[in-house]
Design a protein around this motif. Structure first.
Motif, PDB file in Angstrom:
ATOM      1  N   TYR A  44     -34.970 103.586  12.486  1.00 24.36           N
ATOM      2  CA  TYR A  44     -35.379 104.878  11.936  1.00 24.36           C
ATOM      3  C   TYR A  44     -34.657 106.033  12.622  1.00 24.36           C
ATOM      4  CZ  TYR A  44     -38.224 108.974  10.836  1.00 24.36           C
ATOM      5  OH  TYR A  44     -38.629 110.218  10.428  1.00 24.36           O
ATOM      6  N   LEU A  74     -40.857 103.823  -1.172  1.00 26.95           N
ATOM      7  CA  LEU A  74     -42.057 103.790  -0.331  1.00 26.95           C
ATOM      8  C   LEU A  74     -42.524 105.177   0.115  1.00 26.95           C
ATOM      9  CD1 LEU A  74     -41.200 100.737   1.963  1.00 26.95           C
ATOM     10  CD2 LEU A  74     -42.496 100.784  -0.175  1.00 26.95           C
ATOM     11  N   ILE A  87     -44.637 101.658   6.250  1.00 22.42           N
ATOM     12  CA  ILE A  87     -44.057 100.987   7.419  1.00 22.42           C
ATOM     13  C   ILE A  87     -44.528 101.666   8.711  1.00 22.42           C
ATOM     14  CG2 ILE A  87     -41.857 100.572   8.649  1.00 22.42           C
ATOM     15  CD1 ILE A  87     -40.638  99.917   5.927  1.00 22.42           C
ATOM     16  N   VAL A  93     -43.276 110.676   8.364  1.00 21.85           N
ATOM     17  CA  VAL A  93     -41.826 110.525   8.546  1.00 21.85           C
ATOM     18  C   VAL A  93     -41.145 111.789   8.014  1.00 21.85           C
ATOM     19  CG1 VAL A  93     -41.825 108.005   8.445  1.00 21.85           C
ATOM     20  CG2 VAL A  93     -41.577 109.301   6.329  1.00 21.85           C
ATOM     21  N   TRP A 102     -35.535 100.956   3.712  1.00 18.76           N
ATOM     22  CA  TRP A 102     -35.299 101.761   2.500  1.00 18.76           C
ATOM     23  C   TRP A 102     -35.269 100.861   1.268  1.00 18.76           C
ATOM     24  CZ3 TRP A 102     -31.846 102.050  -1.525  1.00 18.76           C
ATOM     25  CH2 TRP A 102     -31.876 103.233  -2.278  1.00 18.76           C
TER      26      TRP A 102
END
Ligand code: SF4
Length: 104
Positions: A44, A74, A87, A93, A102
């Motif tokens: 990430y 998502l 996740i 995020v 992704w």
């Protein structure tokens, strides 16, 4: 206020109130940091343009350049800056973020 108007007022107030609560709760959630254990495991980055594409090859090339949280299936937008992602459950995020999870 007659009975019908009061009922409509109460309904509207309840709906508006629950919307505000959801918005406030979402903003109270912690923001994912790049040193978070899951973030490290998933590659990430808060800024998708900084991803090491030699390591995270899914992000390489013209198709990879289009990948960021806002283009991920998502992603659940909160506002222009942040969203939620399963996740990273319970955390926000960055809209401009990316991870190896992704999905088109
Ligand atoms: S799975 Fe999608 S929304 Fe979640 S962090 Fe990765 S790119 Fe962003």
């Amino acid at each position: 206020m007659n009975k019908l108007n009061r009922r409509n007022f109460l309904k509207t107030t309840a709906v508006a109130g629950s919307g505000l609560l959801i918005a406030r709760f979402s903003h109270a959630q912690e923001i994912v940091t790049e040193d978070d254990g899951t973030a490290v495991a998933m590659g990430y980055a808060a800024d998708h343009s900084t991803v090491d594409t030699a390591k995270w090859t899914k992000k390489a090339g013209p198709d990879g350049a289009k990948q960021q949280c806002t283009t991920c299936t998502l992603y659940q937008k909160i506002d222009d800056e942040y969203g939620l992602c399963p996740i990273f459950a319970g955390k926000r995020v960055h809209a401009s973020g990316w991870c190896n999870g992704w999905v088109a």
